[in-house]
Design a protein around this motif. Structure first.
Motif, PDB file in Angstrom:
ATOM      1  N   ASP A  68     -12.083 -17.657 -11.991  1.00 22.08           N
ATOM      2  CA  ASP A  68     -12.285 -19.482 -12.976  1.00 22.08           C
ATOM      3  C   ASP A  68     -12.402 -18.435 -15.353  1.00 22.08           C
ATOM      4  OD1 ASP A  68     -14.496 -17.867 -12.867  1.00 22.08           O
ATOM      5  OD2 ASP A  68     -15.750 -19.070 -13.114  1.00 22.08           O
ATOM      6  N   TYR A  72      -8.185 -21.156 -12.930  1.00 20.76           N
ATOM      7  CA  TYR A  72      -8.334 -21.907 -11.957  1.00 20.76           C
ATOM      8  C   TYR A  72      -8.970 -22.080 -10.973  1.00 20.76           C
ATOM      9  CZ  TYR A  72      -3.312 -18.896 -12.203  1.00 20.76           C
ATOM     10  OH  TYR A  72      -2.313 -18.430 -12.491  1.00 20.76           O
ATOM     11  N   GLY A  73      -8.501 -23.757 -10.848  1.00 17.29           N
ATOM     12  CA  GLY A  73      -9.420 -23.598  -9.725  1.00 17.29           C
ATOM     13  C   GLY A  73     -10.863 -22.709  -8.532  1.00 17.29           C
ATOM     14  N   TYR A 221     -14.462 -28.746  -5.283  1.00 18.16           N
ATOM     15  CA  TYR A 221     -13.050 -27.740  -5.906  1.00 18.16           C
ATOM     16  C   TYR A 221     -12.923 -28.439  -7.323  1.00 18.16           C
ATOM     17  CZ  TYR A 221      -8.253 -27.010  -7.324  1.00 18.16           C
ATOM     18  OH  TYR A 221      -6.705 -26.476  -7.895  1.00 18.16           O
ATOM     19  N   GLN A 223     -11.704 -27.577 -11.488  1.00 16.73           N
ATOM     20  CA  GLN A 223     -10.727 -27.604 -12.498  1.00 16.73           C
ATOM     21  C   GLN A 223     -11.250 -27.345 -13.429  1.00 16.73           C
ATOM     22  OE1 GLN A 223      -8.232 -30.213  -9.548  1.00 16.73           O
ATOM     23  NE2 GLN A 223      -6.812 -28.737 -10.705  1.00 16.73           N
ATOM     24  N   GLN A 228     -12.542 -31.386 -14.024  1.00 12.68           N
ATOM     25  CA  GLN A 228     -12.065 -32.048 -12.817  1.00 12.68           C
ATOM     26  C   GLN A 228     -12.546 -31.672 -11.849  1.00 12.68           C
ATOM     27  OE1 GLN A 228      -8.610 -33.599 -13.197  1.00 12.68           O
ATOM     28  NE2 GLN A 228      -7.961 -31.783 -14.243  1.00 12.68           N
ATOM     29  N   CYS A 229     -13.827 -32.478 -11.519  1.00 12.26           N
ATOM     30  CA  CYS A 229     -14.317 -31.986  -9.498  1.00 12.26           C
ATOM     31  C   CYS A 229     -13.944 -33.223  -8.824  1.00 12.26           C
ATOM     32  CB  CYS A 229     -15.572 -32.275 -10.167  1.00 12.26           C
ATOM     33  SG  CYS A 229     -16.746 -31.776  -8.734  1.00 12.26           S
ATOM     34  N   THR A 230     -13.468 -32.372  -7.971  1.00  9.74           N
ATOM     35  CA  THR A 230     -13.180 -32.561  -6.440  1.00  9.74           C
ATOM     36  C   THR A 230     -14.467 -33.067  -5.030  1.00  9.74           C
ATOM     37  OG1 THR A 230     -10.794 -32.714  -7.452  1.00  9.74           O
ATOM     38  CG2 THR A 230     -10.904 -33.806  -4.711  1.00  9.74           C
ATOM     39  N   LYS A 286      -3.729 -18.793 -15.726  1.00  9.51           N
ATOM     40  CA  LYS A 286      -3.028 -19.828 -15.437  1.00  9.51           C
ATOM     41  C   LYS A 286      -1.412 -20.631 -16.752  1.00  9.51           C
ATOM     42  CE  LYS A 286      -3.626 -23.922 -13.373  1.00  9.51           C
ATOM     43  NZ  LYS A 286      -2.805 -24.800 -13.770  1.00  9.51           N
ATOM     44  N   ASP A 290       1.441 -21.907 -15.022  1.00 10.20           N
ATOM     45  CA  ASP A 290       1.745 -23.421 -16.001  1.00 10.20           C
ATOM     46  C   ASP A 290       3.557 -23.223 -16.040  1.00 10.20           C
ATOM     47  OD1 ASP A 290       0.307 -24.293 -14.558  1.00 10.20           O
ATOM     48  OD2 ASP A 290      -1.027 -24.267 -16.194  1.00 10.20           O
ATOM     49  N   ALA A 359      -6.310 -17.374  -6.487  1.00 10.08           N
ATOM     50  CA  ALA A 359      -5.545 -19.491  -6.205  1.00 10.08           C
ATOM     51  C   ALA A 359      -5.225 -20.434  -5.815  1.00 10.08           C
ATOM     52  CB  ALA A 359      -5.402 -19.431  -7.693  1.00 10.08           C
ATOM     53  N   LEU A 363      -6.605 -23.502  -2.939  1.00  9.14           N
ATOM     54  CA  LEU A 363      -5.983 -24.080  -2.681  1.00  9.14           C
ATOM     55  C   LEU A 363      -5.824 -24.736  -0.948  1.00  9.14           C
ATOM     56  CD1 LEU A 363      -3.469 -24.377  -5.901  1.00  9.14           C
ATOM     57  CD2 LEU A 363      -4.948 -25.422  -5.362  1.00  9.14           C
TER      58      LEU A 363
END
Length: 483
Positions: A68, A72-73, A221, A223, A228-230, A286, A290, A359, A363
């Protein structure tokens, strides 16, 4: 502000925070019982009842360790174990803190906190208060009486300290209603993550994010930048068992954690320099990934590039400074933290390879939960957990012989297991086979805990089955349920 916190404010705050946090599950009788005991303790200590209780969960990270702070998520879930803080306003400029655990001393704290490097338990509360005060100029320090009770094992990698920081921040917002309303759950997470830096821990925000974003029955998950949260729906028959090694590691009282943060930062900067980029612009792996290989992460194609740019050996400050074409003093100023400025051994390639691979495992874990049939998913995510532990042990070097022993004992009864949290002690999380849970606990008792003098009476403090729980919430006491 004196006397009882105004009931109408509580209802309004609670309504707002139930959007931002999860409402208390009134069917949770264990939580009701703990709140009653904490309320009684509060009355014994302060000769009055508290106005409300703030409840914040611990967390277990299922996959994505030490990634983190590299940008990374991660994929954690909230635990059933929680920190509870009972409060009332006291009308003074001091906050009095007591803890139901008698091993923690009573404390009185003031209105400002500039940080410390050897924190006591109450400093985490101060972090949260200061984080709330930093949110807005309209926030004012207001003294309170507070009683704390947590059943998250301390120094176990289950986020007990971050839960206390987060609870304290919520308390200070409550004390400032209605002048300052609580921010969004994302902003609460961000301000609490920044606040915890006051005690020198350079974390990435996972603990605070799950504290506010968690939902019952769902892993997340998460990020960063922006947060952001999934939702991640785990297999319905997934059973997670947490086992404490009894080796305690306070990451704020050691620089081991922050050395890893610096090693990852230096790895990103050296790789950037070797690829002809302005290395000062890169503080996380990260951001570098990217730039260099934005579509390659899940397939691990970034790892060969890492291996080609970094040597598999220790680097020292002088040669890193030479690679970056700066003086050692400039390197320290740009890239290192106060507690690592005297460190002179850095393993860049191993740390970066772990982060890139871990990471990708995050995923893959999410993909398996989203796409695979349940039994196939359990096998696949269990193997990812095993690979994660191996990497943390061999590349990140943050495991411990006792953690490795717990993993070894667990293997016959699980799909996979791994250390969780910062490491160097703390806990493992095991994805147990549904029909093997009791066998797993029996094996841990026989081959591990009994040899450390832990009997049946205390075993539940160190080994427990858990499932995804809800996030931070307010628990009003003895007031009518008004709209």
């Amino acid at each position: 502000m004196t006397g009882k916190i105004d009931d109408l404010n509580i209802f309004r705050i609670r309504r707002e925070l139930e959007i931002n946090c999860q409402p208390v599950d009134r069917s949770d009788h264990q939580l009701d019982d703990r709140c009653l005991k904490l309320q009684q303790f509060f009355k014994e200590k302060f000769n009055k009842n508290p106005d409300l209780i703030v409840s914040v969960p611990g967390r277990v990270n299922l996959i994505g360790e030490h990634v983190d702070y590299s940008g990374y998520g991660v994929l954690p879930m909230a635990l059933e174990q929680r920190v509870l803080v009972a409060i009332c306003a006291n009308g003074t400029d001091k906050t009095t803190l007591v803890n139901m655990d008698e091993s923690y001393e009573k404390a009185e704290i003031g209105s400002t906190f500039s940080g410390c490097t050897t924190p006591s338990w109450y400093h985490y509360f101060q972090c949260g208060v200061q984080g709330a005060l930093n949110y807005s100029e309209s926030m004012k320090y207001k003294g309170m009486n507070a009683a704390v009770w947590g059943n998250i094992p301390p120094c176990a990698g289950l986020s007990s300290s971050s839960a206390l920081v987060s609870a304290a921040a919520v308390c200070m917002f409550l004390m400032n209603e209605p002048v300052v309303t609580a921010p969004s759950k994302e902003n609460m997470a961000n301000l609490c993550a920044a606040a915890e830096n006051l005690i020198g821990t350079q974390g990435g925000g996972m603990d605070q994010a799950i504290a506010f974003l968690a939902q019952k029955g769902i892993a997340k998950y998460i990020q960063f930048n922006p947060l952001q949260c999934t939702d991640v729906i785990l297999p319905s028959n997934a059973v997670f068992v947490i086992a404490h090694s009894l080796v305690e590691k306070n990451k704020a009282a050691s620089n081991d954690f922050n050395i890893r943060v610096v090693e990852c930062r230096l790895a990103a900067q050296v790789m950037a320099k070797k690829k002809g980029l302005e290395w000062r612009n890169f503080r996380t792996l990260k951001k570098l990934q990217d730039k260099l290989a934005p579509s390659m992460l899940i397939d691990n194609n970034i790892v060969p590039l890492c291996e080609s740019l970094l040597e598999d050996r220790a680097y020292n400050k002088k040669e890193i400074a030479e690679l970056l074409e700066v003086s050692v003093e400039e390197l320290v100023d740009i890239s290192m933290s106060p507690d690592t400025k005297n460190v002179d051994v850095f393993y860049l390639r191993k740390r970066a390879c772990h982060v890139f691979n871990e990471a990708a495992r995050v995923l893959r874990f999410k993909f398996c939960c989203d796409e695979f049939p349940e039994e196939e998913c359990l096998e696949a995510i269990g193997e990812l957990m095993n690979k994660s532990h191996k990497s943390l042990k061999e590349l990140y070097e943050c495991s411990h012989p006792q953690l490795d022993k717990l993993v070894e004992i667990s293997n016959p009864y699980t799909y996979g297991s791994r250390l969780t949290g910062a490491g160097w002690g703390g806990c493992i999380v095991a994805l147990a086979k549904e029909n093997k849970v009791e066998d797993l606990i029996t094996a841990l008792k026989k081959d591990y805990y009994s040899k450390l003098g832990i009997g049946d009476e205390d075993l539940g403090n160190y080994v427990f089955v858990t499932k995804p729980n809800s996030g931070a919430c307010i628990y009003p006491l003895n007031i009518d349920q008004k709209p």
